[in-house]
Design a protein around this motif. Structure first.
Motif, PDB file in Angstrom:
ATOM      1  N   TYR A 138       3.242   2.809  -1.713  1.00 57.66           N
ATOM      2  CA  TYR A 138       4.582   3.024  -2.265  1.00 57.66           C
ATOM      3  C   TYR A 138       4.618   4.100  -3.350  1.00 57.66           C
ATOM      4  N   ARG A 176       2.649 -13.607  -7.464  1.00 60.77           N
ATOM      5  CA  ARG A 176       3.494 -13.538  -6.258  1.00 60.77           C
ATOM      6  C   ARG A 176       4.929 -13.895  -6.615  1.00 60.77           C
ATOM      7  N   ASN A 186       9.486  -4.699  -0.550  1.00 58.25           N
ATOM      8  CA  ASN A 186       8.360  -4.677   0.389  1.00 58.25           C
ATOM      9  C   ASN A 186       7.051  -5.045  -0.294  1.00 58.25           C
ATOM     10  N   LEU A 187       6.843  -4.534  -1.512  1.00 64.43           N
ATOM     11  CA  LEU A 187       5.646  -4.875  -2.272  1.00 64.43           C
ATOM     12  C   LEU A 187       5.583  -6.383  -2.519  1.00 64.43           C
ATOM     13  N   GLN A 212      -2.348  -2.770  -3.497  1.00 65.76           N
ATOM     14  CA  GLN A 212      -1.043  -3.178  -2.976  1.00 65.76           C
ATOM     15  C   GLN A 212       0.035  -2.119  -3.242  1.00 65.76           C
ATOM     16  N   LEU A 266       6.979  -8.786  -0.835  1.00 67.05           N
ATOM     17  CA  LEU A 266       6.738  -9.495   0.436  1.00 67.05           C
ATOM     18  C   LEU A 266       5.272  -9.416   0.843  1.00 67.05           C
ATOM     19  N   GLU A 267       4.661  -8.242   0.691  1.00 64.45           N
ATOM     20  CA  GLU A 267       3.244  -8.074   1.046  1.00 64.45           C
ATOM     21  C   GLU A 267       2.338  -8.849   0.093  1.00 64.45           C
ATOM     22  N   PHE A 268       2.656  -8.803  -1.196  1.00 71.44           N
ATOM     23  CA  PHE A 268       1.842  -9.499  -2.192  1.00 71.44           C
ATOM     24  C   PHE A 268       1.920 -11.013  -1.989  1.00 71.44           C
ATOM     25  N   LYS A 272       1.789 -12.585   0.627  1.00 68.89           N
ATOM     26  CA  LYS A 272       0.887 -13.011   1.700  1.00 68.89           C
ATOM     27  C   LYS A 272      -0.539 -13.269   1.203  1.00 68.89           C
TER      28      LYS A 272
END
Length: 199
Positions: free
Chosen positions: A36, A116, A81-82, A32, A84-86, A88
């Motif tokens: 970045y 999360r 952003n991390l 993840q 938000l992606e995590f 999911k």
């Protein structure tokens, strides 16, 4: 003698299972983080903050801190952003263990924390400090930002390994105890963090 052998086998099995779980969580977080440059920004900011806080002249201190604005903004954006992606990812793989015991997450969700939620707490804390909504003086803001970054790093190590290892790493790397980092963050971060780990 048989009892000791059984105890040794049990301890070995627990250690092996713990190691497997730690490897999976570490690989997940590394995957993840890959897009970045969060670690790079944190390293740059920590070094700059330490230099600035060691400066005797306020003008020089302010100059060093002002030069970090772009890196601070990039860190805040990338960490948002991390998070938000995590967010999911499904629940089972995002559970961190409060105690390093295998299958604890399956036996009792209360014995886990949701990474999360944790990443969201840290993303909000970093963003809040970067935008400086409370109007902190530059030196106080840099100190708070270090607290936010150190606590976030502690959470990542806790998720991957254990709270004990995370605390030991923070003490070795930053000469900072977990309690000190918790005291240094904003009251909002502290409250939300404790809500996640004590749930």
């Amino acid at each position: 003698m048989e009892f000791l052998s059984l105890l040794f086998l049990l301890a070995t099995a627990i250690h092996w299972l713990n190691t497997q779980g730690q490897r999976k969580r570490t690989a997940l977080l590394a995957e993840q983080l890959r897009p970045y440059q969060i670690e790079k920004h944190m390293e740059q900011l920590t070094g700059a903050y330490m230099r600035a806080l060691g400066e005797a002249e306020p003008e020089r201190q302010l100059q060093i801190l002002q030069l970090q604005e772009a890196a601070e903004q990039q860190l805040a954006t990338e960490f948002q952003n991390l998070a938000l992606e995590f967010a999911k990812l499904p629940a089972p793989v995002t559970r961190g263990l409060k105690l390093a015991l295998p299958f604890l997450d399956q036996l009792s969700p209360k014995a886990c924390f949701d990474m999360r939620r944790m990443l969201t707490v840290h993303a909000q804390g970093i963003e809040r400090t970067v935008t400086n909504r409370q109007g902190l003086a530059p030196k106080a803001r840099a100190f708070r930002m270090m607290g936010e970054m150190f606590l976030m790093q502690h959470s990542c190590h806790w998720f991957c390994k254990s709270k004990t290892i995370a605390s030991a790493r923070m003490l070795t790397q930053h000469q900072t105890r977990h309690e000190q980092a918790l005291d240094a963050v904003s009251p909002e971060t502290r409250e939300a963090y404790l809500d996640v780990v004590q749930a």
